[in-house]
Motif scaffolding. Structure first.
Motif, mmCIF file in Angstrom:
data_model
loop_
_atom_site.group_PDB
_atom_site.id
_atom_site.type_symbol
_atom_site.label_atom_id
_atom_site.label_comp_id
_atom_site.label_asym_id
_atom_site.label_seq_id
_atom_site.Cartn_x
_atom_site.Cartn_y
_atom_site.Cartn_z
ATOM 1 N N UNK A 77 0.822 -1.210 0.000
ATOM 2 C CA UNK A 77 0.000 0.000 0.000
ATOM 3 C C UNK A 77 0.860 1.267 0.000
ATOM 4 N N UNK A 78 1.962 1.245 0.737
ATOM 5 C CA UNK A 78 2.897 2.379 0.689
ATOM 6 C C UNK A 78 3.501 2.482 -0.714
ATOM 7 N N UNK A 79 3.820 1.345 -1.310
ATOM 8 C CA UNK A 79 4.369 1.326 -2.670
ATOM 9 C C UNK A 79 3.390 1.916 -3.676
ATOM 10 N N UNK A 80 2.097 1.696 -3.468
ATOM 11 C CA UNK A 80 1.094 2.241 -4.379
ATOM 12 C C UNK A 80 1.101 3.771 -4.363
ATOM 13 N N UNK A 81 1.320 4.357 -3.187
ATOM 14 C CA UNK A 81 1.435 5.818 -3.104
ATOM 15 C C UNK A 81 2.654 6.291 -3.909
ATOM 16 N N UNK A 82 3.787 5.626 -3.690
ATOM 17 C CA UNK A 82 5.021 5.994 -4.389
ATOM 18 C C UNK A 82 4.862 5.810 -5.891
ATOM 19 N N UNK A 83 4.255 4.706 -6.292
ATOM 20 C CA UNK A 83 4.028 4.444 -7.716
ATOM 21 C C UNK A 83 3.134 5.509 -8.326
ATOM 22 N N UNK A 84 2.145 5.960 -7.568
ATOM 23 C CA UNK A 84 1.257 7.025 -8.056
ATOM 24 C C UNK A 84 2.022 8.316 -8.278
ATOM 25 N N UNK A 85 2.956 8.629 -7.387
ATOM 26 C CA UNK A 85 3.768 9.837 -7.536
ATOM 27 C C UNK A 85 4.625 9.795 -8.784
ATOM 28 N N UNK A 86 5.268 8.671 -9.025
ATOM 29 C CA UNK A 86 6.117 8.564 -10.217
ATOM 30 C C UNK A 86 5.269 8.583 -11.486
ATOM 31 N N UNK A 133 5.535 -0.723 -12.941
ATOM 32 C CA UNK A 133 6.952 -1.024 -12.700
ATOM 33 C C UNK A 133 7.336 -0.731 -11.248
ATOM 34 N N UNK A 134 6.934 0.428 -10.755
ATOM 35 C CA UNK A 134 7.251 0.798 -9.368
ATOM 36 C C UNK A 134 6.537 -0.147 -8.404
ATOM 37 N N UNK A 135 5.319 -0.545 -8.721
ATOM 38 C CA UNK A 135 4.582 -1.452 -7.849
ATOM 39 C C UNK A 135 5.256 -2.822 -7.789
ATOM 40 N N UNK A 136 5.785 -3.298 -8.896
ATOM 41 C CA UNK A 136 6.500 -4.584 -8.909
ATOM 42 C C UNK A 136 7.768 -4.489 -8.069
ATOM 43 N N UNK A 137 8.529 -3.416 -8.271
ATOM 44 C CA UNK A 137 9.738 -3.217 -7.458
ATOM 45 C C UNK A 137 9.346 -3.053 -5.994
ATOM 46 N N UNK A 138 8.253 -2.338 -5.740
ATOM 47 C CA UNK A 138 7.748 -2.161 -4.382
ATOM 48 C C UNK A 138 7.340 -3.482 -3.738
ATOM 49 N N UNK A 139 6.766 -4.390 -4.525
ATOM 50 C CA UNK A 139 6.419 -5.715 -4.004
ATOM 51 C C UNK A 139 7.668 -6.444 -3.531
ATOM 52 N N UNK A 140 8.717 -6.392 -4.331
ATOM 53 C CA UNK A 140 9.974 -7.064 -3.962
ATOM 54 C C UNK A 140 10.551 -6.451 -2.692
ATOM 55 N N UNK A 141 10.587 -5.123 -2.616
ATOM 56 C CA UNK A 141 11.104 -4.449 -1.427
ATOM 57 C C UNK A 141 10.206 -4.728 -0.222
ATOM 58 N N UNK A 142 8.901 -4.768 -0.429
ATOM 59 C CA UNK A 142 7.961 -5.080 0.661
ATOM 60 C C UNK A 142 8.180 -6.494 1.189
#
Length: 153
Positions: A77-86, A133-142
């Protein structure tokens, strides 16, 4: 949990926009390959708030406990915010700041010998690709963050 996601997601959202637009501004003279590397670095650095958000939830809101699934959910969910920004920054850049970006990129690809047809998908589709792309990377980091931070008492 909701407050943690909003707080750290907002931090990621702001940082992603600032880093993305800064990279474009300062990287004007760089070739597309270097700009691509800067773009991926922007994504990864912006996602640092995933780790800190999960850790904050575990330590301050959940009495030191964290399951893998809860940590993964918070991180996504935090990654979704970041992905939205990019995605938003990418959309603004390709529609308002540099609307010729795709034509320049296609011309560069042809100069490098790519002869196949390169589709022109438009700014909206490309913003979605950036989001995914950011969400996929965010999933890995999560996943990595949740594995490191999980703790059951």
């Amino acid at each position: 949990m909701k407050n943690t996601i909003i707080k750290f997601g907002f931090y990621g959202f702001l940082l992603s926009i600032v880093l993305f637009l800064s990279g474009l501004y300062f990287g004007k003279g760089m070739d597309f390959s270097t700009q691509e590397v800067v773009g991926y670095l922007t994504m990864v650095v912006s996602l640092v708030f995933v780790f800190f958000g999960i850790k904050h939830f575990r330590d301050n809101e959940n009495k030191g406990q964290l399951s893998l699934s809860k940590g993964l959910l918070i991180g996504l969910l935090i990654s979704a915010f970041t992905a939205s920004g990019i995605a938003l920054a990418d959309y603004i850049y390709t529609t308002a700041i540099n609307p010729d970006f795709f034509n320049e990129y296609i011309a560069m690809m042809r100069e490098q010998g790519h002869t196949e047809e390169i589709p022109d998908w438009g700014s909206g589709f490309m913003a979605f690709v950036m989001f995914a792309t950011v969400l996929i990377i965010g999933f890995i980091i999560s996943l990595i963050s949740a594995l490191i931070l999980q703790r059951k008492n």
